[in-house]
Enzyme design. Structure first.
Site, PDB file in Angstrom:
ATOM      1  N   MET A 240      -1.192   8.139  13.882  1.00  0.00           N
ATOM      2  CA  MET A 240      -2.367   8.669  13.164  1.00  0.00           C
ATOM      3  C   MET A 240      -3.128   9.683  14.011  1.00  0.00           C
ATOM      4  SD  MET A 240      -3.672   5.005  11.631  1.00  0.00           S
ATOM      5  CE  MET A 240      -3.127   3.998  13.005  1.00  0.00           C
TER       6      MET A 240
ATOM      7  N   LYS B 248      -4.467   3.532  -0.485  1.00  0.00           N
ATOM      8  CA  LYS B 248      -5.569   4.506  -0.472  1.00  0.00           C
ATOM      9  C   LYS B 248      -5.966   4.970  -1.857  1.00  0.00           C
ATOM     10  CE  LYS B 248      -4.981   6.518   4.103  1.00  0.00           C
ATOM     11  NZ  LYS B 248      -3.532   6.538   4.390  1.00  0.00           N
TER      12      LYS B 248
ATOM     13  N   ASP C  24       0.847  -1.204   0.000  1.00  0.00           N
ATOM     14  CA  ASP C  24       0.000   0.000   0.000  1.00  0.00           C
ATOM     15  C   ASP C  24       0.873   1.241   0.000  1.00  0.00           C
ATOM     16  OD1 ASP C  24       0.547  -0.584   2.695  1.00  0.00           O
ATOM     17  OD2 ASP C  24      -1.416  -1.543   2.869  1.00  0.00           O
TER      18      ASP C  24
HETATM   19  N1  SAH Z   1       2.550  -0.453  10.887  1.00  0.00           N
HETATM   20  C1  SAH Z   1       3.044   0.924  10.980  1.00  0.00           C
HETATM   21  C2  SAH Z   1       1.970   1.899  11.394  1.00  0.00           C
HETATM   22  C3  SAH Z   1       0.862   2.029  10.376  1.00  0.00           C
HETATM   23  S1  SAH Z   1      -0.294   3.261  10.814  1.00  0.00           S
HETATM   24  C4  SAH Z   1       4.228   0.968  11.953  1.00  0.00           C
HETATM   25  O1  SAH Z   1       4.499  -0.030  12.637  1.00  0.00           O
HETATM   26  O2  SAH Z   1       4.885   2.009  12.031  1.00  0.00           O
HETATM   27  C5  SAH Z   1       0.361   4.681   9.952  1.00  0.00           C
HETATM   28  C6  SAH Z   1       0.872   5.706  10.946  1.00  0.00           C
HETATM   29  O3  SAH Z   1       2.170   5.347  11.410  1.00  0.00           O
HETATM   30  C7  SAH Z   1       1.023   7.092  10.416  1.00  0.00           C
HETATM   31  O4  SAH Z   1      -0.195   7.792  10.371  1.00  0.00           O
HETATM   32  C8  SAH Z   1       1.982   7.701  11.420  1.00  0.00           C
HETATM   33  O5  SAH Z   1       1.318   8.015  12.634  1.00  0.00           O
HETATM   34  C9  SAH Z   1       2.898   6.512  11.694  1.00  0.00           C
HETATM   35  N2  SAH Z   1       4.091   6.547  10.831  1.00  0.00           N
HETATM   36  C10 SAH Z   1       4.402   5.659   9.864  1.00  0.00           C
HETATM   37  N3  SAH Z   1       5.592   5.987   9.302  1.00  0.00           N
HETATM   38  C11 SAH Z   1       6.032   7.084   9.949  1.00  0.00           C
HETATM   39  C12 SAH Z   1       7.196   7.901   9.835  1.00  0.00           C
HETATM   40  N4  SAH Z   1       8.154   7.642   8.950  1.00  0.00           N
HETATM   41  N5  SAH Z   1       7.315   8.962  10.675  1.00  0.00           N
HETATM   42  C13 SAH Z   1       6.378   9.239  11.587  1.00  0.00           C
HETATM   43  N6  SAH Z   1       5.252   8.506  11.730  1.00  0.00           N
HETATM   44  C14 SAH Z   1       5.087   7.450  10.920  1.00  0.00           C
END
Ligand code: SAH
Length: 255
Positions: free
Chosen positions: A174, A58, A36
């Site tokens: 998020m 999305k 995704d």
């Molecule tokens: N499985 C992912 C999370 C998915 S939900 C994990 O373990 O990180 C998606 C959310 O993760 C985003 O909205 C943000 O809050 C966070 N996120 C993902 N990548 C990020 C990054 N590089 N920097 C800051 N927040 C991040």
């Protein structure tokens, strides 16, 4: 025909070299990649040129229900004998719907392996120099979503007031859009308005930004990061970072 399988791989937070060696290996052996909105699409280049890439993010119109379709794709491809790599940002089992996908695969009898990844909270902490736990001031760390899928009955959402009482470091995924409401709830739960907060957007990527503020006035900070993947860290550990930074600055002046 050989039996197909699925490998659920954590892509890490963005930087291409923050995927695990095991994750890279899975990509090299992929026939099909289901992905995704990855922070870093360059990861797809690790897979063979002949591997099929199926985008289910999305822009493909994915929402809460489309999860079913993703499961169907993985089951169909694996049942046809292919090695499917399901590539997910961060860690696949942290707010990644990995659990739901595992359930679908298990019900269909498809063998599945899971490769963990660096989750956004770890990456954001590392980027900002914030230790998520700290002896004496933060004995617990909580990963929590600031945005829940619609349809949850009232009262079954995150209990921010209860979380505030834990005094744990809060890593809010998020959360940029709802941070005003969340901050108000946390203060109702007893967190002081001057509790330090860090908003780290695009952690580990060239466009990374780190903003430090306080709970009572966090909204503009978060608004700055809206639309970007951003992690919000709430807790006293953020203040320790400031102290460390000040110490470093002092060192600079002295030398
Ligand atoms: N499985 C992912 C999370 C998915 S939900 C994990 O373990 O990180 C998606 C959310 O993760 C985003 O909205 C943000 O809050 C966070 N996120 C993902 N990548 C990020 C990054 N590089 N920097 C800051 N927040 C991040």
């Amino acid at each position: 025909m050989r039996t197909g399988r699925v490998t659920l791989v954590g892509a890490g937070p963005g930087a291409v070299d923050l995927i695990t060696v095991r994750g890279q290996q899975a990509l090299r052996e992929a026939d099909v990649i289901v992905y995704d909105d990855l922070a870093n699409p360059e990861l797809l280049d690790l897979s063979p040129a002949a591997a099929r890439r199926i985008y289910v993010g999305k822009r493909a119109g994915r929402h809460c229900m489309a999860q079913v379709a993703i499961g169907q794709i993985m089951v169909a491809e694996a049942a046809a004998g292919f090695h499917v790599v399901r590539l997910k940002g961060g860690d696949p089992l942290v707010f990644g719907r990995g659990g739901e996908e595992l359930q679908v695969l298990a019900e269909a009898g498809i063998p599945c392996e899971i490769v963990p990844g660096v989750t956004a909270a770890s990456a954001a902490g590392a980027s900002a120099g914030i230790s998520l736990t700290q002896r004496g001031s933060a004995s617990a760390v909580i990963f929590v979503t600031g945005h829940e899928c619609g349809g949850k009955p009232a009262g079954e959402g995150v209990d921010w007031i209860a979380l505030a009482r834990t005094r744990a470091t809060l890593c809010i995924y998020m959360g940029t859009r709802r941070i005003g409401v969340i901050a108000a709830e946390l203060q109702k739960g007893g967190l002081p308005g001057n509790t330090p907060v860090a908003v780290i957007a695009n952690a580990t990527m060239p466009e990374e930004t780190i903003d430090i503020g306080e709970l009572a006035s966090v909204e503009p900070l978060a608004a700055f990061a809206a639309g970007q993947p951003a992690l919000i860290i709430v807790g006293e550990v953020v203040r320790l970072r400031e102290i460390a930074a000040a110490a470093q600055a002092n060192l600079g002046i002295v030398s």
